[in-house]
Design an enzyme around this catalytic site. Structure first.
Site, PDB file in Angstrom:
ATOM      1  N   CYS A  56      -2.448  21.252  20.866  1.00  0.00           N
ATOM      2  CA  CYS A  56      -1.925  22.027  22.069  1.00  0.00           C
ATOM      3  C   CYS A  56      -2.820  22.764  22.823  1.00  0.00           C
ATOM      4  O   CYS A  56      -3.183  21.787  23.727  1.00  0.00           O
ATOM      5  CB  CYS A  56      -1.571  22.851  21.450  1.00  0.00           C
ATOM      6  SG  CYS A  56       0.588  23.675  22.109  1.00  0.00           S
ATOM      7  N   HIS A  98       2.444  20.868  17.422  1.00  0.00           N
ATOM      8  CA  HIS A  98       1.603  21.245  16.442  1.00  0.00           C
ATOM      9  C   HIS A  98       2.334  20.468  14.789  1.00  0.00           C
ATOM     10  O   HIS A  98       3.438  20.864  14.041  1.00  0.00           O
ATOM     11  CB  HIS A  98       2.280  22.018  15.954  1.00  0.00           C
ATOM     12  CG  HIS A  98       2.228  23.526  17.396  1.00  0.00           C
ATOM     13  ND1 HIS A  98       1.295  24.189  17.717  1.00  0.00           N
ATOM     14  CD2 HIS A  98       2.679  23.540  18.552  1.00  0.00           C
ATOM     15  CE1 HIS A  98       0.422  25.229  18.769  1.00  0.00           C
ATOM     16  NE2 HIS A  98       2.148  24.979  19.106  1.00  0.00           N
ATOM     17  N   GLU A 100       0.632  20.707  12.893  1.00  0.00           N
ATOM     18  CA  GLU A 100       0.361  21.286  11.674  1.00  0.00           C
ATOM     19  C   GLU A 100       1.401  22.177  10.748  1.00  0.00           C
ATOM     20  O   GLU A 100       1.356  22.452   9.328  1.00  0.00           O
ATOM     21  CB  GLU A 100      -1.041  22.663  12.212  1.00  0.00           C
ATOM     22  CG  GLU A 100      -0.278  23.648  12.530  1.00  0.00           C
ATOM     23  CD  GLU A 100      -0.927  23.707  13.961  1.00  0.00           C
ATOM     24  OE1 GLU A 100      -0.304  22.217  14.159  1.00  0.00           O
ATOM     25  OE2 GLU A 100      -0.494  24.388  14.827  1.00  0.00           O
TER      26      GLU A 100
END
Ligand code: GLN
Length: 549
Positions: free
Chosen positions: A382, A508, A510
Site C-alpha cells: 500500500c 493488503h 497480509e
C-alpha cells in the site's frame, strides 16, 4: 438452530481472549461443526477505522470492506474462513442504530433506555449470524474486562439471553489470569475469585473458567478455583503460556476444552479432531531449519499490534519455507541517506509497511532506493508501494518534484494522486476504497509467477493511487504495472523486472494469509530473501578463499 458460546475476560486485558476463542473454534471446526466467531467491542467509535494504530493496533479489513478489530484477523487465520461486517460490532454502532430508530419514530413515544432498547439491539446483533442457518455454533467474544462500565450492557445482554434460551444452548467461558508471585513461589487465585464474583453480581455465572498462567496449575489450585467460582473441577481449564499462538489449539485440545464445551451444550459428537496438519505447521514454526532477517520499515514500530497481520503472514510464509523469519523493526523517521546502509545491514529482505500521513516518508523513500540499487529483495504494501513509485520517479525518471498529494497537496508532479471518487468525500469514517476488488495479472511478470493466475481478488484500504498519466514513462524505464483493476484501470501491482525481487502492491495481501493458505506474495518474498542470504554466504566464502589464496 445455532448454539452460543460467550467468552468474557477478567482481571486484566490482553489475556488473549481472541486466541482462546479462535482455538476453541478451530477444535469445533475440526469436529465438523460449522463454527463462526464474532467480537463485540465496548468503545464508542462506530468502527476502529478512525483510530490511530497506537490506540488500537492494526485495523483489519474484511472481504465486504468492514474496518474491524484485529481479532477478526486471528479468526480468519485460524479458521480459514471469511468474516464480515456482522462479525464485529461496537457500542458506537449499537447506539447509532438505536438513535437512528428513535429519530425515525420507531419507538412510538417511549423513553429510550439502555434496558431494553440498547440491550435488545445488542441481542439482535448477537443472534444475527444464526439467521442464515449456516452455523451450528456462534462464539462471541466480549471485548474489554469484566467490571468495566462500558461492558455492562453486553454482560446484561448475555444474562438476558441465558435467561431466554434453554440451558444447553448457551454457555459462558470466562478467561482469567492466575498470577505467580515469585517471592512467595505461589500461584494466586484471588483475582480470579474476584472477577468471577463481579461477573456473578452482574447476573452471569460462567460455565467454564480458562486460566492463563505462566506455570502449571495443580489439582489443589483447580479445586480451589472450582469451589470459589462455582464450577465443576473439569470446567477449570489451564492455559499455560505458549511459545507461539498457533500452539494454543493443541494445548486446548489436550486440556479437553472442546469436549467439556460439547458436553455442556449437549452436542453428541464423537469425532476426534484431526489437527495433524496444524501440528505439522506448528512443528515447522518451532523448529525452523534456517533463518532470514527482514527489515520492517514503518512508523508504528514500537507497537507490534500495529502490523499484526504482516507479522503473522511472515510466520505462515516462514513455515512454508522451513525457516524462521526474524523481523527487525526499523523506524522510518530515523533513516537518512547517510545511515541507510548501516541501518539495513545484515537484512535479507525489506518490507515497507502501509501507513498514512507524511511522518517518516523520506526515510521510507531512502530505504526503497537502497533496496532497488543493491538488489535486496523488496516488498511494498500500500503506502510501501506508493513510496517505491515516488522513489523511482525521483531517482530514475529524474522528476525532481515527484510525490504524492497525500504528503504534498500542491505537488506539481503527483505520481501518486487521490482517487477521483475520493475527491468529493469529506467524512473520514468508512469512506476509503475498502474491501475486495479484482485485479488482472499480466502474463510473464513476477506477479504472475507468484500467483500463477490471471485474475486475483485482494483487499484494500486506501484513498490514493498510482497516477496513470506517468505509466508509459515508468514502463519505458524499467518499472512496470503487472496488475491492475480492469474496470477502473487502477494500478494494483508495480514491479522492476531487472531486479531479483522488487514488487509493490496497492492492496493488503497480509489480510488473506492463513495457516492453511499462506499468502503466495509472502511465501515468494521469503524464498527470495533465503536465496539472497545463501548467495551472500557463498560470496563471503569465495572472498575468504580468495583472501586465503
Ligand atoms: N495513505 C495511503 C492511501 O490512502 C496508503 C494507505 C495504506 O497504506 N493503507 O492511499
Amino acid at each position: 438452530m445455532s448454539k452460543y458460546i460467550f467468552v468474557t475476560g477478567g482481571v486484566t486485558s490482553s489475556l488473549g481472549k481472541g486466541i482462546i476463542a479462535a482455538s476453541l473454534a478451530k477444535l469445533l471446526q475440526a469436529r465438523g461443526l460449522r463454527t463462526t466467531i464474532q467480537k463485540f467491542d465496548p468503545y464508542i467509535n462506530v468502527d476502529p477505522g478512525t483510530m490511530n494504530p497506537y490506540e488500537h493496533g492494526e485495523c483489519y479489513v474484511t472481504e465486504d470492506g468492514a474496518e474491524t478489530d484485529l481479532d477478526l484477523g486471528h479468526y480468519e487465520r485460524f479458521l480459514n474462513i471469511f468474516t464480515s461486517q456482522a462479525n464485529n460490532v461496537t457500542t458506537g454502532r449499537i447506539y447509532q442504530t438505536v438513535i437512528n430508530k428513535e429519530r425515525e419514530g420507531a419507538y412510538l413515544g417511549k423513553t429510550v433506555q439502555i434496558i431494553p432498547h440498547i440491550t435488545d439491539e445488542i441481542k439482535r446483533r448477537m443472534k444475527l449470524l444464526s439467521e442464515s442457518g449456516e452455523f451450528d455454533i456462534i462464539i462471541t467474544e466480549i471485548g474489554g474486562t469484566v467490571g468495566d462500565i462500558e461492558s455492562l450492557p453486553y454482560v446484561e445482554a448475555v444474562r438476558q439471553m441465558q435467561w431466554e434460551l434453554p440451558e444447553e444452548d448457551l454457555i459462558v467461558i470466562h478467561l482469567t489470569l492466575i498470577p505467580y508471585l515469585k517471592a512467595a513461589k505461589e500461584l494466586k487465585t484471588k483475582p480470579t475469585q474476584h472477577s468471577v464474583k463481579l461477573l456473578s453480581q452482574e447476573g452471569v455465572f460462567p460455565d467454564i473458567i480458562v486460566c492463563r498462567t505462566e506455570h502449571p496449575i495443580n489439582d489443589d489450585i483447580k479445586r480451589k478455583i472450582a469451589l470459589f467460582c462455582n464450577v465443576k473441577i473439569d470446567s477449570v481449564i489451564e492455559a499455560q503460556d505458549a511459545s507461539t499462538i498457533y500452539e494454543v489449539p493443541l494445548i486446548m485440545m489436550q486440556e479437553k476444552l472442546d469436549a467439556i464445551v460439547l458436553k455442556k451444550l449437549a452436542i453428541q459428537n464423537n469425532i476426534e479432531p484431526d489437527l495433524s496438519q496444524w501440528k505439522a505447521f506448528v512443528d515447522k514454526v518451532k523448529k525452523p531449519k534456517t533463518k532470514v532477517s527482514i527489515g520492517l520499515i514503518g512508523k508504528y514500530v514500537e507497537l507490534q499490534d500495529a502490523y499484526k497481520s504482516i507479522l503473522e503472514s511472515f510466520v505462515h510464509a516462514g513455515a512454508a519455507n522451513d525457516c524462521k523469519v526474524s523481523v527487525h523493526y526499523i523506524h522510518s523517521e530515523f533513516i537518512t541517506p547517510e545511515n541507510v546502509a548501516v541501518k539495513l545491514k545484515g537484512l535479507d529482505g525489506l518490507l515497507v509497511a502501509p501507513g498514512f500521513g507524511h511522518r517518516g516518508i523520506e526515510g521510507k523513500i531512502t530505504a526503497v532506493k537502497y533496496a532497488r540499487e543493491t538488489g535486496l529483495p523488496f516488498f511494498g504494501i500500500c503506502l510501501g508501494m506508493q513510496m517505491a513509485v515516488i522513489e523511482f520517479a525521483q531517482n530514475i525518471l529524474k522528476i525532481k518534484n515527484a510525490h504524492s498529494t497525500e504528503m504534498d497537496p500542491q505537488c506539481s508532479e503527483p505520481v501518486i494522486d487521490m482517487m477521483e471518487e475520493q475527491k468529493k468525500i469529506s467524512i473520514k469514517g468508512g469512506t476509503m476504497r475498502l474491501g475486495s476488488y479484482s485485479c488482472e495479472v499480466k502474463l510473464g511478470t513476477l506477479a504472475h509467477d507468484i500467483y500463477k493466475k490471471l485474475q486475483i481478488i485482494e483487499r484494500h484500504r486506501h484513498r490514493y493511487e498510482f497516477n496513470n498519466k506517468y505509466l508509459s514513462e515508468f514502463e519505458k524505464n524499467g518499472m512496470i504495472a503487472s496488475g491492475s483493476n480492469q474496470q477502473t484501470g487502477l494500478v494494483e501491482i508495480m514491479e522492476i523486472p531487472s531486479h531479483p525481487f522488487f514488487i509493490g502492491v496497492q492492496y493488503h495481501p497480509e489480510l488473506k494469509s492463513t495457516v492453511e493458505n499462506p499468502h503466495p506474495l509472502f511465501v515468494t518474498f521469503i524464498a527470495a530473501a533465503k536465496k539472497y542470504n545463501s548467495n551472500l554466504k557463498e560470496l563471503n566464502t569465495m572472498n575468504l578463499q580468495t583472501a586465503a589464496n
